[in-house]
Design a protein around this motif. Structure first.
Motif, PDB file in Angstrom:
ATOM      1  N   UNK A  97       0.957  -1.056   0.214  1.00  0.00           N
ATOM      2  CA  UNK A  97      -0.128  -0.005   0.061  1.00  0.00           C
ATOM      3  C   UNK A  97       0.825   1.346  -0.281  1.00  0.00           C
ATOM      4  N   UNK A  98       0.295   2.309  -0.776  1.00  0.00           N
ATOM      5  CA  UNK A  98       1.351   3.568  -0.847  1.00  0.00           C
ATOM      6  C   UNK A  98       0.929   4.234   0.368  1.00  0.00           C
ATOM      7  N   UNK A  99       2.074   4.806   0.861  1.00  0.00           N
ATOM      8  CA  UNK A  99       1.903   5.575   2.164  1.00  0.00           C
ATOM      9  C   UNK A  99       2.274   7.041   1.763  1.00  0.00           C
ATOM     10  N   UNK A 100       1.487   7.873   2.415  1.00  0.00           N
ATOM     11  CA  UNK A 100       1.585   9.237   2.448  1.00  0.00           C
ATOM     12  C   UNK A 100       2.996   9.842   3.018  1.00  0.00           C
ATOM     13  N   UNK A 124       5.283  14.673  -6.367  1.00  0.00           N
ATOM     14  CA  UNK A 124       4.450  14.410  -5.137  1.00  0.00           C
ATOM     15  C   UNK A 124       4.102  13.115  -4.990  1.00  0.00           C
ATOM     16  N   UNK A 125       3.787  12.331  -6.174  1.00  0.00           N
ATOM     17  CA  UNK A 125       3.327  11.048  -6.182  1.00  0.00           C
ATOM     18  C   UNK A 125       4.357   9.929  -6.469  1.00  0.00           C
ATOM     19  N   UNK A 137      10.630  10.899  -8.290  1.00  0.00           N
ATOM     20  CA  UNK A 137      11.251  11.354  -9.127  1.00  0.00           C
ATOM     21  C   UNK A 137      11.819  12.777  -8.879  1.00  0.00           C
ATOM     22  N   UNK A 138      12.841  13.301  -9.063  1.00  0.00           N
ATOM     23  CA  UNK A 138      13.005  14.637  -8.900  1.00  0.00           C
ATOM     24  C   UNK A 138      14.192  15.164  -9.713  1.00  0.00           C
ATOM     25  N   UNK A 145      17.981  14.830 -13.727  1.00  0.00           N
ATOM     26  CA  UNK A 145      17.001  14.107 -13.145  1.00  0.00           C
ATOM     27  C   UNK A 145      17.496  12.731 -12.180  1.00  0.00           C
ATOM     28  N   UNK A 146      16.848  12.748 -10.986  1.00  0.00           N
ATOM     29  CA  UNK A 146      17.409  11.852  -9.891  1.00  0.00           C
ATOM     30  C   UNK A 146      16.250  11.161  -9.379  1.00  0.00           C
ATOM     31  N   UNK A 147      16.428   9.872  -8.644  1.00  0.00           N
ATOM     32  CA  UNK A 147      15.533   9.179  -8.028  1.00  0.00           C
ATOM     33  C   UNK A 147      15.788   9.246  -6.340  1.00  0.00           C
ATOM     34  N   UNK A 148      14.737   9.607  -5.846  1.00  0.00           N
ATOM     35  CA  UNK A 148      14.900   9.817  -4.348  1.00  0.00           C
ATOM     36  C   UNK A 148      13.967   8.337  -3.776  1.00  0.00           C
TER      37      UNK A 148
END
Length: 548
Positions: A97-100, A124-125, A137-138, A145-148
């Motif tokens: 499940x996705x967590x905020x 945000x998503x 993604x950021x 471009x990077x991945x967090x």
């Protein structure tokens, strides 16, 4: 401490509830010192559905990510569990499940920075969600471009609590029946704990990526993503975003002028290189973890789980592969025993015959008929039947080879995994007969001999002392004493010749690498003479040994 105990009690109550729900009342009674647990209202309905193995799978899924991963890690252990349970465990799927999560707040809290000073954009998503972390993604200030990758809140404490419960269950099973002790489940659980705690650590994943970058820095066929260490710690991992093509997307590969056949062969070659060149390999190389860049380079991603092979085991593994390609079942059996953590082989002859059957199957079948998974399953059956318990990385190798071969066959049905091993067998053989390696091997054996002499037990030293003082007597009757004396004399002569041969090989190897002294062309004259002398000694020894 009190908080930790409360958490464990809460998880224990959850465990009891789920086990009771799926009909494991006998186990619960054992846990409760023989007292029966109260039935749940719907337990009879659930018990009536499916076998005990299906109910085990359903219970694991309901207990959450740690238990699902436990089941998944045991889904390739045919040597430990019955086939029916293995089939059920292979159906396990993470219910994620996705967590905020507030990514900006997390970055500012972890690194004491203002996000606007370093990032142009943060989505945000989440791009992807897993049981341990979520990926966003950021874009950095310089446009990169990077991945967090952010670890989910409280995931560490939940896993630690679950691991304590799993250990309690293991103790229960071992006490409840002989199965747990017989299957060495304690060791298997310990291995799982180590693997899971490494996977949940983003610092560990960062270190794995850095190691892969170091290993393949000069390789032109692969690319390892860059890590931004200034934005990485145990809770957050910042790494380069790879705009790649999914390795099994054949049509997109062709549209970009990339040959899928070449991709399959390169991917397999890179995975074999990870194993045999570095002893440090990706433990989960499924299609979702392999991308292809527009320039054709293969990119492995998600380095949370890796396999590590110790140098001594790596050498044994090399010898095992050479023996497999050479179709030498006797040596395969020998190296499997050397590699095993423990073994209780009931019938050595049958063991070797079983290995022979696999070799005959591989080398007599056409390429289209060879299924690596079938071969691996046959090998697992042999290990199980002969009670060989292999080190952890061995099972990761089985899993990795099966996955990478499946990915390759998806885009290239003619992929030949056995053929891909041939260049490495030549490389291994060439290295082993090199003067440098012969010299090192000779020196290592000499040092081992010296160490063994130093470690002679006190009892043996006492015997030697009595012999020296003429206080040691032996009363025995030996038949054919003359033949026995002759045999001893012959053996001593052979031993002396063998020692001279070994010393000559070492000396020749040293002279061979030297550039001084008389030469015949590019070769040292002394080395050539030493080589000829070694051949003569070998011939003499063979004649003496084979003579009646």
């Amino acid at each position: 401490m009190f908080d930790k105990q409360q958490r464990k009690l809460k998880r224990s109550a959850r465990l009891i509830s789920v086990l009771s729900k799926y009909g494991f009342k006998d186990m619960l009674a054992r846990m409760n010192g023989g007292n029966k647990q109260e039935d749940t209202s719907n337990s009879d309905e659930i018990i009536s559905k499916g076998t005990v193995y299906e109910r085990i799978r359903l219970a694991l899924e309901e207990l959450g990510p740690t238990f699902v991963k436990l089941g998944q890690s045991f889904s390739n252990r045919e040597d430990l569990l019955p086939p029916e349970l293995i089939q059920e465990l292979q159906k396990l799927q993470d219910k994620v499940e996705t967590v905020d999560m507030d990514v900006e707040e997390a970055l500012e809290s972890e690194f004491n920075i203002s996000v606007k000073d370093y990032f142009l954009e943060i989505q945000k998503e989440p791009l992807a969600t897993a049981s341990i972390a979520q990926v966003y993604k950021a874009v950095l200030k310089d446009g990169s471009p990077v991945i967090l990758k952010l670890r989910k809140p409280d995931v560490q404490s939940v896993i630690e609590d679950d691991l304590l419960l799993i250990k309690d269950i293991e103790k229960l099973i071992s006490a409840y029946s002989e199965i747990g002790e017989k299957l060495n489940m304690k060791q298997a659980i310990s291995t799982f704990e180590k693997s899971l705690l490494e996977e949940v650590s983003l610092t560990n994943e960062r270190n794995n990526i850095l190691q892969f970058r170091l290993n393949f820095k000069n390789n032109k066929e692969t690319y390892v993503p860059n890590v931004y260490e200034e934005f990485s710690n145990n809770n957050i991992l910042c790494m380069e975003f790879i705009d790649g093509i999914k390795v099994t997307d054949k049509s997109v590969l062709l549209a970009n002028g990339i040959d899928p056949v070449k991709v399959s062969e390169t991917g397999l070659r890179l995975f074999v290189s990870q194993i045999l060149d570095y002893g440090f390999f990706h433990a989960d190389p499924h299609a979702g973890n392999i991308l292809v860049k527009k320039d054709g380079k293969i990119v492995f991603i998600d380095f949370g789980a890796v396999g590590k092979i110790q140098p001594n085991d790596k050498e044994i593994l090399e010898n095992l592969i050479v023996s497999f390609v050479a179709k030498n079942s006797h040596k395969i059996v020998r190296y499997l025993k050397k590699m095993a953590v423990s073994y209780e082989i009931p019938d050595e002859r049958r063991f070797e015959n079983d290995v022979d059957d696999i070799l005959n199957f591989v080398h007599s079948s056409s390429l289209q008929d060879i299924n690596v998974q079938v071969i691996i399953n046959k090998m697992k059956d042999i290990l199980k039947d002969n009670r060989l318990y292999m080190p952890d990385y061995f099972y990761l190798l089985f899993k990795g080879i099966s996955l990478i071969e499946g990915v390759g066959r998806n885009i290239n049905p003619d992929l030949d995994i056995v053929k891909s091993l041939h260049p490495y067998t030549k490389k291994i053989f060439t290295r082993k007969i090199s003067p440098k390696n012969l010299l090192k091997t000779g020196m290592d054996r000499m040092m081992n001999f010296t160490d063994n002499v130093d470690e002679i037990p006190k009892e043996l030293r006492s015997v030697l002392q009595k012999l020296d003082e003429n206080k040691f007597t032996v009363s025995s009757e030996i038949k054919n004493i003359e033949k026995t004396n002759q045999l001893i004399k012959s053996s001593v002569v052979n031993l002396i010749l063998a020692m001279i041969l070994g010393a000559n090989i070492i000396a020749t190897s040293i002279v061979f690498t030297s550039e001084s002294g008389p030469r015949i062309g590019e070769l040292s004259l002394v080395a050539v003479l030493g080589f000829i002398f070694s051949i003569l000694l070998v011939i003499i020894l063979l004649l003496r040994v084979t003579r009646k």
